[in-house]
Design a protein around this motif. Structure first.
Motif, short mmCIF file in Angstrom:
data_model
loop_
_atom_site.label_atom_id
_atom_site.label_comp_id
_atom_site.label_asym_id
_atom_site.label_seq_id
_atom_site.Cartn_x
_atom_site.Cartn_y
_atom_site.Cartn_z
N ALA A 148 0.84 -1.19 0.00
CA ALA A 148 0.00 0.00 0.00
C ALA A 148 0.87 1.25 0.00
N PRO A 149 0.54 2.24 -0.83
CA PRO A 149 1.34 3.47 -0.85
C PRO A 149 1.32 4.15 0.51
N GLN A 150 2.44 4.73 0.89
CA GLN A 150 2.54 5.41 2.16
C GLN A 150 2.20 6.89 1.99
N GLN A 151 1.40 7.42 2.90
CA GLN A 151 1.05 8.83 2.84
C GLN A 151 2.23 9.67 3.32
N GLY A 152 2.21 10.93 2.95
CA GLY A 152 3.25 11.85 3.38
C GLY A 152 4.49 11.86 2.54
N VAL A 153 4.52 11.09 1.43
CA VAL A 153 5.67 11.11 0.53
C VAL A 153 5.60 12.38 -0.32
N LEU A 154 6.70 13.11 -0.39
CA LEU A 154 6.74 14.35 -1.15
C LEU A 154 6.56 14.06 -2.64
N PRO A 155 5.50 14.59 -3.27
CA PRO A 155 5.30 14.35 -4.70
C PRO A 155 6.14 15.30 -5.55
N ILE A 156 6.97 14.73 -6.40
CA ILE A 156 7.82 15.51 -7.31
C ILE A 156 7.45 15.15 -8.74
N VAL A 157 7.14 16.15 -9.56
CA VAL A 157 6.77 15.94 -10.96
C VAL A 157 8.00 16.21 -11.82
N THR A 158 8.45 15.20 -12.56
CA THR A 158 9.68 15.34 -13.34
C THR A 158 9.46 15.37 -14.84
N SER A 174 11.10 35.42 -19.47
CA SER A 174 11.48 34.60 -18.33
C SER A 174 12.42 33.47 -18.73
N VAL A 175 13.28 33.10 -17.79
CA VAL A 175 14.11 31.91 -17.90
C VAL A 175 14.00 31.15 -16.58
N GLU A 176 13.82 29.84 -16.66
CA GLU A 176 13.75 29.00 -15.47
C GLU A 176 14.60 27.76 -15.66
N ILE A 177 15.38 27.41 -14.67
CA ILE A 177 16.16 26.17 -14.69
C ILE A 177 15.78 25.35 -13.47
N GLY A 178 15.77 24.04 -13.62
CA GLY A 178 15.36 23.18 -12.53
C GLY A 178 16.12 21.87 -12.51
N LEU A 179 16.24 21.29 -11.33
CA LEU A 179 16.83 19.97 -11.14
C LEU A 179 15.94 19.23 -10.15
N ARG A 180 15.51 18.01 -10.53
CA ARG A 180 14.54 17.29 -9.72
C ARG A 180 14.92 15.81 -9.61
N ARG A 181 14.43 15.21 -8.54
CA ARG A 181 14.58 13.77 -8.34
C ARG A 181 13.33 13.28 -7.63
N ALA A 182 12.63 12.33 -8.25
CA ALA A 182 11.34 11.89 -7.73
C ALA A 182 11.40 10.53 -7.06
N THR A 183 12.48 9.76 -7.22
CA THR A 183 12.54 8.41 -6.68
C THR A 183 13.78 8.25 -5.81
N GLY A 184 13.79 7.16 -5.05
CA GLY A 184 14.92 6.91 -4.18
C GLY A 184 14.69 7.50 -2.80
N PRO A 185 15.63 7.27 -1.89
CA PRO A 185 15.46 7.78 -0.52
C PRO A 185 15.50 9.31 -0.43
N LEU A 186 16.14 9.97 -1.41
CA LEU A 186 16.18 11.43 -1.43
C LEU A 186 15.37 11.93 -2.61
N ARG A 187 14.31 12.69 -2.32
CA ARG A 187 13.48 13.30 -3.35
C ARG A 187 13.55 14.81 -3.18
N PHE A 188 13.74 15.52 -4.27
CA PHE A 188 13.87 16.97 -4.13
C PHE A 188 13.59 17.64 -5.46
N GLU A 189 13.37 18.96 -5.40
CA GLU A 189 13.34 19.80 -6.58
C GLU A 189 13.94 21.15 -6.23
N ALA A 190 14.76 21.65 -7.14
CA ALA A 190 15.40 22.95 -6.98
C ALA A 190 15.16 23.75 -8.26
N THR A 191 14.74 24.99 -8.11
CA THR A 191 14.37 25.82 -9.26
C THR A 191 14.90 27.23 -9.05
#
Length: 772
Positions: free
Chosen positions: A60-70, A561-578
């Motif tokens: 069962a999926p665990q709640q509270g996981v940070l959703p990151i769209v890549t 506008s210009v936007e750059i981003g780096l994201r990671r949606a899987t693994g023990p570390l999930r993050f997004e930086a923009t």
């Protein structure tokens, strides 16, 4: 998948997050319970799929996981259903206010708070529900509510960057998209089950004709309830979904009520003489609404419609609001329709449409004379009659040798009629604020997605609009005038017919990198036509304590506008930086002049011995630059008592200046936060600390510094399946949420009334959601 340091531990099951609002080019959903219009469809002359194989049960999926769209070309913030239920914000602004890069206007906390994205608000942030604009009056005044209630919302997507061109040039800052099941796009899960009885893979049920499927009748019910201590509030909602054969229906009803909320200190910075008694005066609110809709589900798509009612009455906090007992009584009736069709065609993959018609009205009620309670009555009304439609066609991907190209074409049209009559002095040339005006838009847009390899994709998009605005405004309004002494100070009413042709374009690139990283870069050029309030305003707006003067000579506003981003949606570390940088040419804003006004006069700076009520604000244009960055992360550290514990963090900053180096008014402060969590398949516990730094980058006139604050939150929730034979419920989620646990004085630097309104103090919210 998120994993613990222990190799033997199975991977954390991440909740499935499907986003549909960011782009007209949509990925096919392979979830079995979704409608056939959302899953893979058989292409012409394609070999039949092999029979379905048994699928092992998943954790069962665990709640509270940070959703990151890549897979999008700019940052998309997703707030899934379970998080909405736990957070419990009464408005979209309240719900999103702690997300990186987002805050709320909080003019009336708990009743009227519109999302602000990267320092941009009202005329640069779109708000849609199920693909159609909210179409209230929240973009015409910070005191106006957004007619979308989180109690009836299942998911929220906050879209930035090129995808906003799908919705119009008035969404330069972003789009807040709320979705629910008011127009069903699928049969309820129990009615949809027979799709799998044909021995076909769940991802492709359309290889069996839907007409031959005899779906049983099915009814599901969900209840959403909560109580809160800070405002002695109660809320509740019930949602019903039913389906049989090819038909699905939905109905919901909700209501909430709260009294004046508790505050930790004295709210009025510059007047220490008024009684308060531990609560923000004149901050009570209540709301109710409901909807009923239905859809016909057929082989290859669906078509449906719904009617929705939103009613609310809420009070406006602040000295003027409390003295005049100001309240807003609002009603909105909205009819919407949408559909999708996936034909068996070599060139067309899908055709989608959205349509809506809205009838909105609110009355601003208060005392004409604060010393005479018999003068209570309607001081001003706002109405909005608006119709909107959009149709999109997504073409089949084709091989252009250098890339696989997918194209989507769209047409959008809308018509809006706004009024703002006031019974006070109806013959005055300043009566009615901007009453009346009309706004008609027709637009076309195209999105092209190029897949060079499995790891490299690009997007090229463009939009062109035709905007026609008509209204009436005085021939001239000087900064200083006194109609009582000299009626000729203001020119006669003059009809205006204005037309604009904004053009926009964007280009973006996504590159998959090792270690699950995804990098993106986008460039965007957007033109925006002025809105009616910016062009035609000419009078007092009591709730914002401003005397607004529009400028019918405003030109198109341009943003690069210009936007750059780096994201990671899987693994023990999930993050997004923009990080982003936006250069505005002709940025339109409310310029506070330092003059003060009453109903028929605007004079120089306020005389302390005889101050007038309203601050003069003139819509003006200047070049401006916005730049900033956002970051959020979640790290699963390891196992603890059968679950996973970890840490999370966030940071956001936006700096906005005019070309001469002076500050753009009302910009959010720098914020940084950290938290600790523990979760398993049933439990979620979290403590989060967010620090907002002092905001001293303020406008030269009409803005004061804002002190920093510390916001401490904690929550615990429990979710489980139930034996329906007990009392009928098959799933339950309950929890407690503590807010502002340090009981700090918090003022929102972007709010017009921040020097008179404190955010709510310490409070606890208890909630329970049941599914039957």
């Amino acid at each position: 998948m998120a994993q613990d340091a222990t190799p033997a531990r199975p991977a954390t099951q991440l909740p499935e997050i499907t986003v549909t609002a960011p782009s007209p080019i949509q990925r096919r959903n392979t979830t079995p319970s979704r409608t056939p219009s959302r899953v893979a469809r058989a292409a012409p002359n394609r070999e039949p799929a092999p029979p379905a194989q048994p699928v092992p049960a998943a954790t069962a999926p665990q709640q509270g996981v940070l959703p990151i769209v890549t897979d999008q070309f700019a940052t998309v913030t997703v707030v899934p259903n379970e998080e909405i239920r736990r957070s419990g914000g009464a408005t979209l602004g309240d719900l999103l206010s702690s997300k990186p890069g987002i805050t709320g206007s909080s003019f009336a906390p708990g009743a009227s708070s519109r999302p602000i994205i990267r320092g941009l608000d009202v005329n640069r942030v779109g708000i849609v529900e199920n693909g159609i604009g909210s179409n209230g009056a929240s973009d015409l005044g910070e005191d106006h509510f957004v007619p979308i209630d989180p109690l009836a919302t299942n998911q929220i997507e906050v879209i930035r960057g090129p995808a906003t061109m799908r919705y119009g040039s008035s969404a330069i800052g972003g789009v807040v998209s709320a979705s629910n099941n008011r127009i069903p796009d699928a049969l309820p899960s129990c009615a949809a089950a027979p799709f799998q009885s044909y021995g076909l893979p769940a991802k492709d049920p359309l290889k069996a004709p839907l007409a031959n499927v005899q779906s049983p009748s099915c009814v599901t019910v969900e209840t959403r309830t909560a109580v809160s201590s800070v405002d002695r509030g109660v809320e509740g909602g019930i949602l019903l979904d039913a389906g049989a054969g090819n038909f699905a229906v939905h109905a919901d009803a909700y209501g909430r009520k709260g009294s004046d909320y508790s505050i930790p200190g004295y709210p009025y910075l510059f007047d220490q003489t008024r009684p308060v008694n531990g609560r923000q005066p004149n901050s009570a609110s209540q709301a109710a609404g409901g909807s009923i809709g239905g859809s016909y589900i057929f082989d290859g798509g669906f078509v449906g419609a719904a009617i929705t009612q939103n009613d609310t009455i809420y009070r406006i906090p602040g000295i003027d609001g409390a003295d005049h007992q100001t309240r807003i009584d609002a009603r909105q009736t909205k009819i919407t329709a949408k559909g999708e069709y996936r034909p068996d065609a070599a060139a067309i993959e899908a055709i989608r449409f959205w349509a809506g018609a809205t009838d909105y009205k609110h009355n601003e009620i208060g005392l004409a004379d604060i010393a005479d309670p018999t003068t209570l009555g309607v001081r001003q009304s706002f109405t909005n009659k608006e119709q909107e439609g959009r149709v999109e066609m997504q073409l089949m991907p084709f091989n252009a040798r250098f890339a696989t190209v997918t194209t989507a074409l769209g047409l959008q049209a809308s018509h809006q009629e706004l009024t703002a009559p006031s019974p006070d002095d109806p013959t005055s040339p300043l009566n009615g604020l901007f009453d009346p005006n009309k706004n008609t838009k027709v637009a076309g847009y195209v999105f092209n997605e190029l897949k060079f390899t499995d790891t490299t994709k690009a997007q090229i998009a463009g939009r062109i609009e035709r905007v026609n605005l008509t209204g009436t405004t005085p021939a001239f309004i000087p900064e200083l005038f006194d109609l009582a002494a000299n009626p000729g100070d203001i020119g006669p009413p003059t009809a205006r017919n204005l037309s604009f042709t904004p053009k926009s374009g964007s280009i973006g690139l996504i590159q998959n990198l090792p270690a699950g990283l995804v990098a993106s870069i986008t460039g965007q050029y957007v033109e925006r036509a002025p809105k009616p309030a910016e062009l035609f305003s000419r009078g007092g707006h009591d709730a914002t304590v401003t005397f607004d003067i529009g400028n019918p000579n405003l030109g198109i506003e341009t943003a690069k506008s210009v936007e750059i981003g780096l994201r990671r949606a899987t693994g023990p570390l999930r993050f997004e930086a923009t990080a982003f940088y936006t250069q505005f040419s002709g940025f339109i804003y409310r310029r506070l002049t330092g003059n003060t006004c009453e109903d028929v006069a605007c004079v120089g700076p306020a005389d302390p011995a005889s101050p007038l009520e309203l601050n003069q604000a003139i819509y003006s244009q200047r070049d401006a630059t916005f730049r900033g960055a956002e970051f959020q992360s979640q790290l699963d550290v390891g196992q603890f008592h059968g679950g996973i514990w970890g840490i999370e963090s966030q940071f956001d900053v936006v700096r906005a200046t005019f070309s001469d180096g002076s500050n753009v008014p009302r910009i959010p402060p720098v914020r940084a936060g950290v938290g600790v969590f523990w979760r398993d398949a049933n439990w979620l516990a979290r403590i989060n600390y967010l620090h907002a730094f002092a905001q001293n980058h303020i406008a030269v006139i009409g803005e004061t510094p804002t002190a920093g604050y510390n916001l401490l939150k904690a929550e615990i929730s429990y979710k489980t399946k139930l034996d329906a034979s007990w009392f009928g419920a098959r799933e339950m989620m309950v929890g407690l949420v503590g807010n502002n646990l340090l009981n700090e004085n918090m003022r929102n630097s972007v709010s017009y009334n921040k020097d008179e309104v404190l955010m709510p103090g310490i409070g606890v919210r208890a909630f329970a959601n049941l599914k039957f």
